[in-house]
Design an enzyme around this catalytic site. Structure first.
Site, PDB file in Angstrom:
ATOM      1  CB  ILE A   1      -0.948   0.008   1.216  1.00  0.00           C
ATOM      2  CG1 ILE A   1      -1.897  -1.192   1.149  1.00  0.00           C
ATOM      3  CG2 ILE A   1      -1.743   1.319   1.267  1.00  0.00           C
ATOM      4  CD1 ILE A   1      -2.729  -1.403   2.396  1.00  0.00           C
TER       5      ILE A   1
ATOM      6  CB  ALA B   1      -6.088   3.397   6.033  1.00  0.00           C
TER       7      ALA B   1
ATOM      8  CG  ASP C   1     -10.744   2.766   6.973  1.00  0.00           C
ATOM      9  OD1 ASP C   1     -11.976   3.007   6.916  1.00  0.00           O
ATOM     10  OD2 ASP C   1     -10.226   1.769   6.420  1.00  0.00           O
TER      11      ASP C   1
ATOM     12  CD  GLU D   1     -12.137  -1.853  13.003  1.00  0.00           C
ATOM     13  OE1 GLU D   1     -12.622  -2.745  12.266  1.00  0.00           O
ATOM     14  OE2 GLU D   1     -11.127  -1.203  12.712  1.00  0.00           O
TER      15      GLU D   1
ATOM     16  CG  HIS E   1     -11.635  -1.857   8.850  1.00  0.00           C
ATOM     17  ND1 HIS E   1     -11.094  -2.575   9.877  1.00  0.00           N
ATOM     18  CD2 HIS E   1     -10.842  -2.130   7.767  1.00  0.00           C
ATOM     19  CE1 HIS E   1     -10.041  -3.251   9.462  1.00  0.00           C
ATOM     20  NE2 HIS E   1      -9.871  -2.989   8.180  1.00  0.00           N
ATOM     21  CB  ILE E   2     -14.774   1.614   3.958  1.00  0.00           C
ATOM     22  CG1 ILE E   2     -14.365   3.052   4.287  1.00  0.00           C
ATOM     23  CG2 ILE E   2     -16.106   1.227   4.583  1.00  0.00           C
ATOM     24  CD1 ILE E   2     -15.195   4.097   3.590  1.00  0.00           C
ATOM     25  N   GLY E   3     -11.251   0.828   3.942  1.00  0.00           N
ATOM     26  CA  GLY E   3     -10.098   1.026   3.061  1.00  0.00           C
ATOM     27  C   GLY E   3     -10.064   0.049   1.893  1.00  0.00           C
TER      28      GLY E   3
HETATM   29  N1  LIG Z   1      -8.065  -0.137   6.126  1.00  0.00           N
HETATM   30  C1  LIG Z   1      -8.149  -1.221   5.413  1.00  0.00           C
HETATM   31  O1  LIG Z   1      -9.207  -1.621   4.964  1.00  0.00           O
HETATM   32  C2  LIG Z   1      -6.896  -1.993   5.114  1.00  0.00           C
HETATM   33  C3  LIG Z   1      -6.794  -2.660   3.886  1.00  0.00           C
HETATM   34  C4  LIG Z   1      -5.635  -3.367   3.605  1.00  0.00           C
HETATM   35  C5  LIG Z   1      -4.620  -3.437   4.541  1.00  0.00           C
HETATM   36  N2  LIG Z   1      -4.765  -2.796   5.732  1.00  0.00           N
HETATM   37  C6  LIG Z   1      -3.674  -2.837   6.727  1.00  0.00           C
HETATM   38  O2  LIG Z   1      -2.532  -2.240   6.152  1.00  0.00           O
HETATM   39  C7  LIG Z   1      -1.378  -2.971   6.521  1.00  0.00           C
HETATM   40  C8  LIG Z   1      -0.300  -2.765   5.499  1.00  0.00           C
HETATM   41  O3  LIG Z   1      -0.673  -3.367   4.297  1.00  0.00           O
HETATM   42  P1  LIG Z   1       0.388  -3.671   3.139  1.00  0.00           P
HETATM   43  O4  LIG Z   1      -0.300  -4.546   2.169  1.00  0.00           O
HETATM   44  O5  LIG Z   1       1.012  -2.446   2.633  1.00  0.00           O
HETATM   45  O6  LIG Z   1       1.454  -4.536   3.948  1.00  0.00           O
HETATM   46  P2  LIG Z   1       2.916  -4.930   3.493  1.00  0.00           P
HETATM   47  O7  LIG Z   1       3.277  -6.097   4.320  1.00  0.00           O
HETATM   48  O8  LIG Z   1       3.016  -5.014   2.025  1.00  0.00           O
HETATM   49  O9  LIG Z   1       3.795  -3.676   3.970  1.00  0.00           O
HETATM   50  C9  LIG Z   1       4.009  -3.355   5.308  1.00  0.00           C
HETATM   51  C10 LIG Z   1       5.326  -2.614   5.411  1.00  0.00           C
HETATM   52  O10 LIG Z   1       5.486  -2.188   6.754  1.00  0.00           O
HETATM   53  C11 LIG Z   1       6.841  -2.362   7.105  1.00  0.00           C
HETATM   54  N3  LIG Z   1       6.959  -2.411   8.562  1.00  0.00           N
HETATM   55  C12 LIG Z   1       6.707  -3.457   9.385  1.00  0.00           C
HETATM   56  N4  LIG Z   1       6.938  -3.108  10.654  1.00  0.00           N
HETATM   57  C13 LIG Z   1       7.340  -1.815  10.634  1.00  0.00           C
HETATM   58  C14 LIG Z   1       7.723  -0.906  11.630  1.00  0.00           C
HETATM   59  N5  LIG Z   1       7.740  -1.240  12.922  1.00  0.00           N
HETATM   60  N6  LIG Z   1       8.094   0.346  11.259  1.00  0.00           N
HETATM   61  C15 LIG Z   1       8.102   0.699   9.953  1.00  0.00           C
HETATM   62  N7  LIG Z   1       7.738  -0.142   8.949  1.00  0.00           N
HETATM   63  C16 LIG Z   1       7.361  -1.375   9.293  1.00  0.00           C
HETATM   64  C17 LIG Z   1       7.262  -3.634   6.410  1.00  0.00           C
HETATM   65  O11 LIG Z   1       8.658  -3.723   6.281  1.00  0.00           O
HETATM   66  C18 LIG Z   1       6.541  -3.483   5.083  1.00  0.00           C
HETATM   67  O12 LIG Z   1       7.351  -2.851   4.120  1.00  0.00           O
HETATM   68  C19 LIG Z   1      -1.890  -4.423   6.605  1.00  0.00           C
HETATM   69  O13 LIG Z   1      -1.108  -5.196   7.465  1.00  0.00           O
HETATM   70  C20 LIG Z   1      -3.282  -4.248   7.144  1.00  0.00           C
HETATM   71  O14 LIG Z   1      -3.261  -4.321   8.543  1.00  0.00           O
HETATM   72  C21 LIG Z   1      -5.874  -2.082   6.036  1.00  0.00           C
HETATM   73  O1  LIG Z   2      -6.543  -6.424   6.221  1.00  0.00           O
HETATM   74  C1  LIG Z   2      -7.230  -5.934   5.325  1.00  0.00           C
HETATM   75  O2  LIG Z   2      -7.202  -6.325   4.142  1.00  0.00           O
HETATM   76  C2  LIG Z   2      -8.110  -4.782   5.630  1.00  0.00           C
HETATM   77  O3  LIG Z   2      -8.040  -4.405   6.961  1.00  0.00           O
HETATM   78  C3  LIG Z   2      -9.513  -4.971   5.162  1.00  0.00           C
HETATM   79  O4  LIG Z   2     -10.195  -5.810   6.030  1.00  0.00           O
HETATM   80  P1  LIG Z   2     -11.716  -6.184   5.769  1.00  0.00           P
HETATM   81  O5  LIG Z   2     -11.738  -7.225   4.686  1.00  0.00           O
HETATM   82  O6  LIG Z   2     -12.204  -6.722   7.069  1.00  0.00           O
HETATM   83  O7  LIG Z   2     -12.420  -4.940   5.337  1.00  0.00           O
END
Ligand SMILES: NC(=O)c1ccc[n+]([C@@H]2O[C@H](COP(=O)([O-])OP(=O)(O)OC[C@H]3O[C@@H](n4cnc5c(N)ncnc54)[C@H](O)[C@@H]3O)[C@@H](O)[C@H]2O)c1
Ligand SMILES: O=C(O)[C@H](O)COP(=O)(O)O
Length: 464
Positions: free
Chosen positions: A212, A288, A314, A319, A342-344
């Site tokens: 992301i 998010a 988000d 939740e 939590h709609i990311g």
């Molecule tokens: N809001 C939502 O709906 C939504 C959707 C998708 C993902 N997410 C959350 O977003 C997070 C990140 O997603 P992603 O796909 O980019 O994950 P990812 O694993 O691709 O990237 C995470 C990055 O964070 C870094 N990291 C880990 N610990 C760290 C720290 N202490 N300090 C700095 N950097 C650190 C890792 O090295 C990695 O590069 C997921 O784990 C999930 O919890 C939320």
């Molecule tokens: O980890 C994720 O992909 C996000 O937090 C989205 O979670 P959700 O599918 O519960 O919306």
């Protein structure tokens, strides 16, 4: 894939817990299935050498529980296999979950369902978990692995959706759009330009430059922003972005700080009073990632005092389990604060892709033992057994990762023709797949019995 439940191929399996006793019916084997082997051919072969379909004993007896409104693409794909699929739109609380998970072979969840040690201990037949999302922090991954339960997720299918939402939030915060919108709905006309800015030329500070964070980097730069990022590993900066080496270095420079780290022991409470104080006067925070990364009382204080110019949040430490449930937070009513449920990752595109991706991983694991893409499990696959290889079987053996196991298995298979074999380990467990040709039904019984009786056995399955 055939949609019939009368598929003639069968499997046998058993599982032992770490302490040894047999867990009846565990590991993707429907109750009452005796390890009795009969063979029927799967249609005729003409022209191409087709891959043989390996399936569990009786597909119709495989029970799958899908929670949290998992996308219809997944429901359809799993039903198409002939599995029994039960769906719920919401997450289940611990008590309901313990009752429901007892006899399912596979569970599909999203970010809210907590699969703790206690819940997993109640799951007598569970062989595989699908997280229909990115995050897997809601599952006790190590404990699941110790029970031979593989966990799959969708590593990047909703990344773009999150990145787009964050870009939108940067613009909204910068123009105080949440507050203006609320005022208009309250009948208040309040045209202001004070403290409203373009985002061009501003600095975004991305914490966590993974799927992301890096996607966001590209989008932000194309909007004319300067991009800094902080990550625990050195990464190639995309475009003209720049990696900074400390979190403080990012916090003190950025106009917008946006969090994209997973929930781990290190990231819990990562942003508290100390970190917020380091952020520039009037800057913005966006979260998010996971609710536990930010200390909410400290954030509410920074917003109410005017130190921060606004925030978009988000995800929350607690939740609600279902739509319509009450939401409360200290952030409610804070100035220029966008709160979203939590709609990311909640777009049609992302959910549909995740449904396809995770259901396919589950089907492959159940039907052919393939663990490629598992997040807690050794990743093993073998070239398919061909449809014309009538008397071939696939042994899938999850075992304790200790010395001497392979020698023991080699001895068991010594008299047989092992076509191909691959094994890998991850932490305390290891997984071996071996395709064995020219075996009789009696020999299958023997192989299954001898392998499942090894002291290192966690789960043994034989597919054919
Ligand atoms: N809001 C939502 O709906 C939504 C959707 C998708 C993902 N997410 C959350 O977003 C997070 C990140 O997603 P992603 O796909 O980019 O994950 P990812 O694993 O691709 O990237 C995470 C990055 O964070 C870094 N990291 C880990 N610990 C760290 C720290 N202490 N300090 C700095 N950097 C650190 C890792 O090295 C990695 O590069 C997921 O784990 C999930 O919890 C939320
Ligand atoms: O980890 C994720 O992909 C996000 O937090 C989205 O979670 P959700 O599918 O519960 O919306």
């Amino acid at each position: 894939m055939p949609s019939t439940n009368s598929t003639p191929v069968q499997s046998v399996a058993t599982a032992t817990s770490a302490s040894g006793p047999i867990i009846p019916g565990a590991a993707l084997i429907p109750e009452g299935s005796a390890p009795v082997v009969t063979r029927e051919r799967q249609g005729s072969v003409s022209g191409f050498k087709k891959a043989k379909v390996l399936k569990p004993f009786n597909t119709a007896n495989i029970k799958i529980l899908l929670l949290e409104n998992v996308n219809e693409t997944a429901v359809a794909a799993l039903r198409d296999q002939g599995y029994q699929v039960e769906t719920f739109a919401k997450a289940l609380g611990e008590e309901d979950l313990i009752a429901k998970i007892k006899d399912v072979h596979c569970i599909g969840i999203r970010s809210k369902t907590k699969l703790t040690k206690k819940v997993l201990d109640a799951a007598e037949k569970l062989g595989v978990i699908g997280c229909f999302c990115i995050g897997t922090n809601q599952v006790d991954l190590e404990y699941a692995a110790s029970k031979g339960i593989a966990v799959f997720n969708s590593p990047f299918s909703n990344s773009r959706s999150v990145a787009e939402l964050v870009i939108a939030e940067i613009v909204l915060l910068s123009r105080q759009l949440g507050d203006r919108n609320n005022e208009m709905h309250d009948g208040i006309w309040s045209k202001v330009s004070a403290n409203c800015y373009e985002i061009r030329g501003k600095t975004i500070g991305i914490v966590g430059y993974g799927h992301i964070g890096s996607q966001l980097s590209v989008l932000a730069e194309s909007m004319g922003m300067r991009v800094l990022f902080y990550d625990v590993v050195p990464l190639m900066p995309l475009g003209t972005s720049k990696q900074v080496h400390t979190l403080s270095g990012l916090l003190t420079e950025a106009d917008f700080v946006t969090l994209h780290v997973p929930e781990t022991e290190e990231t819990k409470n990562m942003i508290g009073e100390n970190e917020l104080n380091q952020m520039k006067q009037g800057s913005f925070l966006i979260n998010a990632s996971r609710g536990t990364i930010v200390q909410i009382p400290a954030l509410a204080k920074a917003l109410r005092s005017g130190h921060l110019g606004g925030a978009a949040v988000d995800v929350f430490p607690k939740e609600p389990a279902a739509n319509g449930n009450f939401f409360e937070s200290e952030l409610v009513g804070c100035p220029n604060t966008l709160l979203t449920p939590h709609i990311g990752g909640s777009t049609e595109e992302a959910q549909s892709m995740i449904g396809v991706e995770v259901s396919q991983a589950l089907i492959k694991f159940i039907n052919s033992g393939t663990s490629i893409g598992a997040v807690n499990f050794p990743e093993v696959d073998l070239r398919a057994i061909r449809d014309d290889q009538e008397n071939s079987i696939r042994l899938c053996y999850t075992h304790a990762n200790v010395p001497g196991v392979l020698l023991r298995i080699t001895n068991i298979l010594a008299e047989h023709n092992v076509d191909k074999q691959f094994s890998d380990s991850k932490g305390k467990i290891a997984y071996l797949m071996a395709d064995i040709s020219d075996v009789t039904p009696e020999q299958i019984q023997d192989i299954y019995r001898l392998v499942s009786e090894t002291p290192t056995n966690i789960v043994t399955r034989v597919l054919y």
